[in-house]
Structure formats: structure tokens, C-alpha cells
Design an enzyme around this catalytic site. Structure first.
Site, PDB file in Angstrom:
ATOM      1  N   GLY A 105     -10.661  -3.537  15.273  1.00 14.66           N
ATOM      2  CA  GLY A 105     -10.861  -3.806  13.850  1.00 14.66           C
ATOM      3  C   GLY A 105     -10.823  -5.306  13.642  1.00 14.66           C
TER       4      GLY A 105
ATOM      5  N   GLY B 274     -14.431   0.058  15.955  1.00 17.68           N
ATOM      6  CA  GLY B 274     -14.512   1.196  16.890  1.00 17.68           C
ATOM      7  C   GLY B 274     -15.141   2.423  16.266  1.00 17.68           C
ATOM      8  N   GLU B 275     -14.854   2.646  14.965  1.00 21.06           N
ATOM      9  CA  GLU B 275     -15.381   3.844  14.300  1.00 21.06           C
ATOM     10  C   GLU B 275     -16.804   3.651  13.795  1.00 21.06           C
ATOM     11  OE1 GLU B 275     -12.561   5.245  11.272  1.00 21.06           O
ATOM     12  OE2 GLU B 275     -10.940   4.674  12.606  1.00 21.06           O
ATOM     13  N   ASN B 276     -17.178   2.398  13.509  1.00 19.85           N
ATOM     14  CA  ASN B 276     -18.462   2.172  12.825  1.00 19.85           C
ATOM     15  C   ASN B 276     -19.518   1.411  13.607  1.00 19.85           C
ATOM     16  OD1 ASN B 276     -17.810   3.278  10.129  1.00 19.85           O
ATOM     17  ND2 ASN B 276     -16.201   1.744  10.231  1.00 19.85           N
TER      18      ASN B 276
ATOM     19  N   GLY C  28      -8.091  -6.866  13.582  1.00 19.26           N
ATOM     20  CA  GLY C  28      -7.192  -7.061  14.728  1.00 19.26           C
ATOM     21  C   GLY C  28      -7.545  -5.987  15.743  1.00 19.26           C
TER      22      GLY C  28
ATOM     23  N   GLU D 195      -2.807   6.067  10.565  1.00 19.70           N
ATOM     24  CA  GLU D 195      -1.434   5.606  10.806  1.00 19.70           C
ATOM     25  C   GLU D 195      -0.475   6.150   9.746  1.00 19.70           C
ATOM     26  OE1 GLU D 195      -3.654   1.875  11.104  1.00 19.70           O
ATOM     27  OE2 GLU D 195      -1.876   1.081  12.073  1.00 19.70           O
TER      28      GLU D 195
ATOM     29  N   ARG E 109      -8.639 -14.302  15.493  1.00 21.07           N
ATOM     30  CA  ARG E 109      -7.682 -14.645  16.555  1.00 21.07           C
ATOM     31  C   ARG E 109      -8.416 -14.716  17.893  1.00 21.07           C
ATOM     32  NH1 ARG E 109      -4.227  -9.598  15.354  1.00 21.07           N
ATOM     33  NH2 ARG E 109      -3.767  -9.937  13.156  1.00 21.07           N
TER      34      ARG E 109
ATOM     35  N   LYS F  83       0.864  -1.182   0.000  1.00 20.12           N
ATOM     36  CA  LYS F  83       0.000   0.000   0.000  1.00 20.12           C
ATOM     37  C   LYS F  83       0.900   1.232   0.000  1.00 20.12           C
ATOM     38  CE  LYS F  83      -3.360  -1.987   3.104  1.00 20.12           C
ATOM     39  NZ  LYS F  83      -3.606  -1.986   4.512  1.00 20.12           N
TER      40      LYS F  83
HETATM   41  P1  AMP Z   1     -10.391  -2.932  10.127  1.00 24.66           P
HETATM   42  O1  AMP Z   1      -9.489  -4.114  10.380  1.00 24.66           O
HETATM   43  O2  AMP Z   1     -10.020  -1.728  10.933  1.00 24.66           O
HETATM   44  O3  AMP Z   1     -10.583  -2.637   8.671  1.00 24.66           O
HETATM   45  O4  AMP Z   1     -11.857  -3.363  10.663  1.00 24.66           O
HETATM   46  C1  AMP Z   1     -12.594  -4.432  10.145  1.00 24.66           C
HETATM   47  C2  AMP Z   1     -13.849  -4.608  11.004  1.00 24.66           C
HETATM   48  O5  AMP Z   1     -14.578  -3.375  10.994  1.00 24.66           O
HETATM   49  C3  AMP Z   1     -14.805  -5.688  10.515  1.00 24.66           C
HETATM   50  O6  AMP Z   1     -15.216  -6.518  11.589  1.00 24.66           O
HETATM   51  C4  AMP Z   1     -16.003  -4.903  10.010  1.00 24.66           C
HETATM   52  O7  AMP Z   1     -17.194  -5.561  10.280  1.00 24.66           O
HETATM   53  C5  AMP Z   1     -15.949  -3.627  10.801  1.00 24.66           C
HETATM   54  N1  AMP Z   1     -16.567  -2.560  10.027  1.00 24.66           N
HETATM   55  C6  AMP Z   1     -16.024  -1.888   8.977  1.00 24.66           C
HETATM   56  N2  AMP Z   1     -16.924  -1.002   8.471  1.00 24.66           N
HETATM   57  C7  AMP Z   1     -18.058  -1.132   9.198  1.00 24.66           C
HETATM   58  C8  AMP Z   1     -19.346  -0.522   9.170  1.00 24.66           C
HETATM   59  N3  AMP Z   1     -19.631   0.419   8.290  1.00 24.66           N
HETATM   60  N4  AMP Z   1     -20.242  -0.912  10.121  1.00 24.66           N
HETATM   61  C9  AMP Z   1     -19.938  -1.849  11.043  1.00 24.66           C
HETATM   62  N5  AMP Z   1     -18.733  -2.466  11.110  1.00 24.66           N
HETATM   63  C10 AMP Z   1     -17.825  -2.127  10.205  1.00 24.66           C
END
Ligand code: AMP
Length: 396
Positions: free
Chosen positions: A206, A329-331, A208, A382, A237, A14
Site C-alpha cells: 500500500g 496489492g488488491e488493485n 506503506g 485489520e 519511504r 478511525k
Molecule cells: P493503502 O495505503 O493500502 O491505502 O494503499 C495506497 C496505494 O494503493 C496507493 O499507491 C494507490 O495508488 C494504490 N491504489 C488504491 N486504489 C487503487 C486502484 N483502484 N488502482 C490502483 N492502485 C490503487
């Protein structure tokens, strides 16, 4: 100065190119299927995305392609590669390297020496760096390590209660991961509450997940350990479990060390309990449709996050701010609500209306009126943190 940030995985790379005068991302993208066949997706703000399937035999070939796109008369954003002043490389594991550093021969030799404790992320990150260095030999290359945020932890937080010689001989200790994300959102939270010496708990949730406690801008504890498989249950995990379960599973199921490692890293966590998916969205949908194990998965996740937050409040003798970041955490508003429910004893109480209906993708304060702890949702960044560290070292 323009800074290129590179994050190399085993078959991916990336990149983001920052203009550090404005903080703007000029272009970003992803090379995929490196060493298999190859594909690049290249994005520029306000312009149509560009995507192409093309052979990428290794990370060097990938970075050559990235540079050719960044300088392309039509698709590019700079006239020549000479405009790129420095490259920042993300390393998930820096062992006992204490801070972001210029990647000289000595640092490279150290990173190569710790590949044994970092077999998944180490080799691709090193080969990504070597590929970039070969293509861009004259600029400063900086390593930013997810682990180095935790170099401030005291021994009592990072030495495991195992025979001490195992630490001395094999460097088995808590390292902590996601440090660049925790450092970024923690600094944002300190700015928001106007106190750089605050006690902050940051939840990076997330695929992780890790939770970190920070006092005076220094990490004092974190939930991830020797590897990223500790603490909170994650997508696939297990996180923290009784260690004795591992040899017991091996005996009962007749598994080799590699097989049990796969079970703990790729078949456990949210996927393992729910049997549905590693993705929270699928689990929520299944729970809503009446799947009991999916509902239980969410309860286990909430329970474990709460337990860690509580332990960090005890450890720090208080907390000024609680932060949620990363995909979940954000969503995942419902998870935030469930985690923060019944924590008013600790001063944590969120405004459920704002939590549920506030905007996504930007900083959101969800503190309930009168709560003594401020609670925030802060999108992590990050890459920008890596670019800032790279700029600081390149202009020193
Ligand atoms: P990350 O590793 O930070 O990309 O996070 C992935 C996790 O975030 C997965 O379990 C997704 O289900 C959750 N996630 C991502 N976008 C959303 C969303 N719009 N609503 C709920 N969960 C989300």
C-alpha cells in the site's frame, strides 16, 4: 457482543462498531483535524453518510462525539453506550509485547516507555486509548499490536548484525509492522488451501508496504524492521538501502538527523524516484505517457518485491501460497503480473486473464493451471481481526 475498534492517529481517530454475532459493521467513521479544528464523518450501511465540522480539542472529545453519534436516536445504531461490550485499540508498535492484551496500568506504562522508538504512532495511540478509557471506564480495553505477530521470529531473523549491546541497551532490532493485516490474510489463505501449517508469503502493498513469511501460522520473517522504513520501497519511504548512504547524504547535503530522517521517510520511495507522486495510479499514468522515471519506479518496486519473495522461498524451503493485499496489492493488476512473471522456477505462475479481469474487492484466486503455488488476492481487514482479538480477551 458489540465491539468498538479504535485506531487513533496524531490528528485523526478511525472507528468501527462490530456486531460480533453476525460479524456485521454497524457503523464506522473518521474524526479528522483533532486539535486543529475538527470534522467527523459517520457511516452506516445502507444509510446516507453524516458529516459535520465541529471543534475536537483532543482524542477524548473525539470519542465523546463518536459515542454521541453511535447512540443518537436518528444517526445512532445502539440505544446506549452500555451495549458496547469492549473496545479494541490498534497500536502500530507494541515493542516486545507478544500478543494482544488487556490494557492495564502495567501495559500502559510499558507502551509509554517505548515511545522513544515509536515517536510518530505511540503518543496518539496512547492518548486515543486514554481518551476512550476516560469516557468508557467500565468496559474492557484491549490493545492489538501490529508488531506482536512477529514475536514468533527467531533471534537470527530479528537481531541486526550490529554490536549486540545496541540491542540490549536500546532495543534496536527488527520488530516488523502490519502484523494484524498479515495475520488476517494469512489465516484466510490457510483456510482457502485447507492447510493451517502451510508456508505462506503475504505481500501487504500500500502506501506503506511489507512482505511477511509465515510457517505453521507463525511469522518467521518480515521486510519491515526497527521502523516501518525497511524492505520494499514505499510511497515516500525508501525501504532497504545501504546504511552507509545515510551519513554520506548528511555530510554531502549538510543535513541534521531530523532532516535526513524526513528525506528517507517523506521524500524517497516511489515519490523520490519518480518525482511525480507517491501514488501508484499517478505513476502508472505518467509511465504510460512516456515518463521514463515513472516507468523506472515501477521496475524498482517490482524488482524489490520479487527479491524478497525469492529470499523467503529460500528461507522456508518452499512456499504453498502467495497473497497480495492492501491498496496496491488488491488493485494494481499490472504490478501483480510483473511481480509474478518469470517465477515459474519457484512454482509461481498466475492466470493473467483472471488477474486482469477478475472482480475487485473480494477474494480472488489468480493461480495459473498447473502452478504448484496458489496465488491469491485477499482484501485485508485489520479492524475485524482487532475485533476478534478483543472479543476473545473480553469473554475469557
Ligand atoms: P493503502 O495505503 O493500502 O491505502 O494503499 C495506497 C496505494 O494503493 C496507493 O499507491 C494507490 O495508488 C494504490 N491504489 C488504491 N486504489 C487503487 C486502484 N483502484 N488502482 C490502483 N492502485 C490503487
Amino acid at each position: 457482543m458489540k465491539i468498538l475498534v479504535v485506531n487513533a492517529g496524531s490528528s485523526s481517530l478511525k472507528y468501527q462498531l462490530f456486531d460480533m454475532e453476525t460479524g456485521e459493521v454497524l457503523a464506522k467513521g473518521l474524526c479528522e483535524r483533532i486539535g486543529i479544528d475538527g470534522k467527523i464523518t459517520h457511516k452506516r450501511p445502507g444509510k446516507e453518510d453524516y458529516s459535520k465540522e465541529t471543534e475536537l480539542k483532543d482524542h477524548k472529545a473525539a470519542i465523546e462525539l463518536v459515542l454521541s453519534l453511535l447512540t443518537d436516536p436518528e444517526l445512532g445504531v445502539v440505544a446506549s453506550a452500555d451495549e458496547i461490550g469492549a473496545v479494541g485499540h490498534r497500536f502500530a508498535h507494541g515493542g516486545e509485547i507478544r500478543q494482544s492484551s488487556i490494557l492495564d496500568d502495567e501495559k500502559l506504562a510499558y507502551l509509554e516507555s517505548i515511545v522513544e522508538i515509536n515517536p510518530l504512532h505511540g503518543p496518539p495511540a496512547i492518548s486515543g486509548f486514554k481518551g476512550c478509557k476516560a469516557v468508557m471506564p467500565d468496559v474492557v480495553h484491549v490493545g492489538v499490536f501490529d508488531t506482536s505477530y512477529y514475536s514468533s521470529m527467531e533471534e537470527k531473523a530479528f537481531i541486526y548484525p550490529l554490536p549486540y549491546e545496541l540491542y540490549e541497551k536500546h532495543k534496536i532490532r527488527r520488530y516488523g509492522f502490519h502484523g494484524t493485516s498479515h495475520r488476517f490474510v494469512c489465516a484466510e489463505a490457510c483456510k482457502l488451501i485447507g492447510n493451517k501449517d502451510a508456508k505462506i508469503i503475504t505481500c501487504h502493498l500500500g502506501n506503506g508496504s511489507s512482505i511477511t513469511a509465515t510457517v505453521n501460522g507463525k511469522a518467521v520473517d518480515t521486510s519491515m524492521g526497527f521502523t516501518p522504513n525497511d524492505g520494499v520501497p514505499m510511497g515516500t519511504r525508501c525501504g532497504a538501502i545501504d546504511p552507509t548512504v545515510v551519513p554520506y547524504i548528511m555530510k554531502k547535503e549538510g543535513l541534521t538527523p531530523a532532516e535526513v530522517e524526513k528525506l528517507l521517510n517523506s521524500k524517497s520511495g516511489l515519490l523520490g524516484v519518480s518525482g511525480v507522486s507517491s501514488d501508484c495510479r499517478d505513476i502508472d499514468a505518467a509511465a504510460e505517457a512516456g515518463n521514463r522515471r515513472a516507468a523506472l519506479t515501477n521496475e524498482i518496486l517490482t524488482h524489490n518485491i520479487k527479491k524478497i519473495i525469492g529470499s523467503y522461498v529460500a528461507e522456508m524451503n518452499g512456499v504453498d501460497a502467495l497473497v497480495f493485499t492492501a491498496g496496491i496489492g488488491e488493485n494494481n493488476k499490472t504490478l501483480r503480473q510483473n511481480v509474478c512473471r518469470d517465477m515459474s522456477y519457484l512454482g509461481i505462475k498466475i492466470d493473467e486473464e483472471i488477474n486482469m479481469n477478475g472482480p475487485r474487492g473480494e477474494i480472488l484466486e489468480i493461480t495459473a493451471p498447473g502452478a504448484s503455488v496458489r496465488t491469491f488476492v485477499i482484501p485485508t481487514n485489520e479492524e475485524y481481526m482487532i475485533a476478534l482479538d478483543t472479543l476473545a480477551l473480553a469473554t475469557k
